[in-house]
Design a protein around this motif. Structure first.
Motif, PDB file in Angstrom:
ATOM      1  N   GLY A   1      36.770  39.160  36.392  1.00  0.00           N
ATOM      2  CA  GLY A   1      37.827  39.504  37.332  1.00  0.00           C
ATOM      3  C   GLY A   1      37.383  39.638  38.773  1.00  0.00           C
ATOM      4  O   GLY A   1      38.217  39.848  39.660  1.00  0.00           O
ATOM      5  N   LEU A   2      36.086  39.532  39.023  1.00  0.00           N
ATOM      6  CA  LEU A   2      35.574  39.676  40.391  1.00  0.00           C
ATOM      7  C   LEU A   2      34.931  38.401  40.915  1.00  0.00           C
ATOM      8  O   LEU A   2      34.513  38.347  42.070  1.00  0.00           O
ATOM      9  CB  LEU A   2      34.554  40.819  40.462  1.00  0.00           C
ATOM     10  N   GLY A   3      34.802  37.408  40.062  1.00  0.00           N
ATOM     11  CA  GLY A   3      34.163  36.178  40.501  1.00  0.00           C
ATOM     12  C   GLY A   3      32.674  36.386  40.733  1.00  0.00           C
ATOM     13  O   GLY A   3      32.034  37.210  40.085  1.00  0.00           O
ATOM     14  N   LEU A   4      32.127  35.637  41.674  1.00  0.00           N
ATOM     15  CA  LEU A   4      30.718  35.754  42.017  1.00  0.00           C
ATOM     16  C   LEU A   4      30.592  36.506  43.336  1.00  0.00           C
ATOM     17  O   LEU A   4      31.304  36.216  44.298  1.00  0.00           O
ATOM     18  CB  LEU A   4      30.093  34.366  42.193  1.00  0.00           C
TER      19      LEU A   4
END
Lengths: 113, 115
Positions: B40-43
């Protein structure tokens, strides 16, 4: 601060359905735009990128993306998905003033056989 | 083909331990990156390096340090591991010759669990 928004965190489609994954970014200047894909158990890899020229960019495995500057968007499309397209897809933006990529949260795509 | 390798696929460490994550690339790339990937936060970029012994903080450098003594190797160090550092850690490299248009090439990731 710059940000990248991917509208859907999870998408489930049947084989042969058409796909469109949304990506919007907040930076107002010139940008380079990327879509990366992570297949299950594999490395993150580049799907396609845009930095100039024709705003419709074609990538690997039949994917394409269209850059619409007025909408700050870079949506990913594929006319007919396959089971093997099951993966997580990430949109990323690089403003021309630095090397850092700003990443979206990712969209998990599941294709039902 | 570019190959980016990471020393471990899975690690389990205890709170307070010093943790070393190693990354090696074989394409003579100038730039190397460390990210953490959380659902849910990506990279999120921790640190990057554009040359040997050069480093720049990314978005979330707190609790981490890096070392780049040789061009091909970029190490991420957790000085005193904490449970909120449980995550997937990705290393990447890019050529350093095409500016901001460059493709980043990723390693397989290290999944770290801090107990």
């Amino acid at each position: 601060a710059q940000s990248v928004s991917q509208h859907n965190h999870h998408v489930i489609l049947s084989e042969a359905a058409s796909l469109e994954l949304g990506c919007n970014y907040s930076y107002g200047g010139t940008v380079n735009l990327f879509w990366y894909v992570q297949y299950p158990g594999q490395h993150l890899q580049l799907l396609l990128k845009y930095f100039s020229g024709d705003p419709l960019v074609k990538g690997i495995k039949g994917f394409e993306a269209e850059f619409i500057k007025s909408k700050f968007s870079f949506n990913l499309r594929k006319p007919s998905v396959q089971w093997s397209d099951t993966a997580e897809y990430f949109c990323a933006v690089n403003a021309l003033s630095n090397y850092q990529l700003i990443w979206g949260a990712g969209t998990k795509l599941i294709i039902k056989p | 083909d570019v190959k980016v390798t990471q020393s471990s696929r899975y690690l389990v460490k205890r709170t307070g331990e010093k943790v070393f994550l190693e990354c090696v690339q074989d394409m003579d790339h100038e730039n190397m990156f460390w990210y953490r990937q959380d659902p849910g936060l990506g990279l999120r970029l921790i640190y990057f390096s554009y040359d040997v012994k050069m480093k720049e903080k990314g978005d979330i450098p707190e609790g981490y340090s890096v070392s780049r003594e040789k061009k091909e190797r970029f190490s991420l160090i957790l000085e005193s591991a904490s449970t909120n550092q449980t995550s997937m850690y990705l290393c990447a490299s890019s050529a350093g010759t095409s500016g901001t248009q460059e493709t980043q090439y990723f390693g397989p990731g290290t999944r770290l669990l801090v107990l």
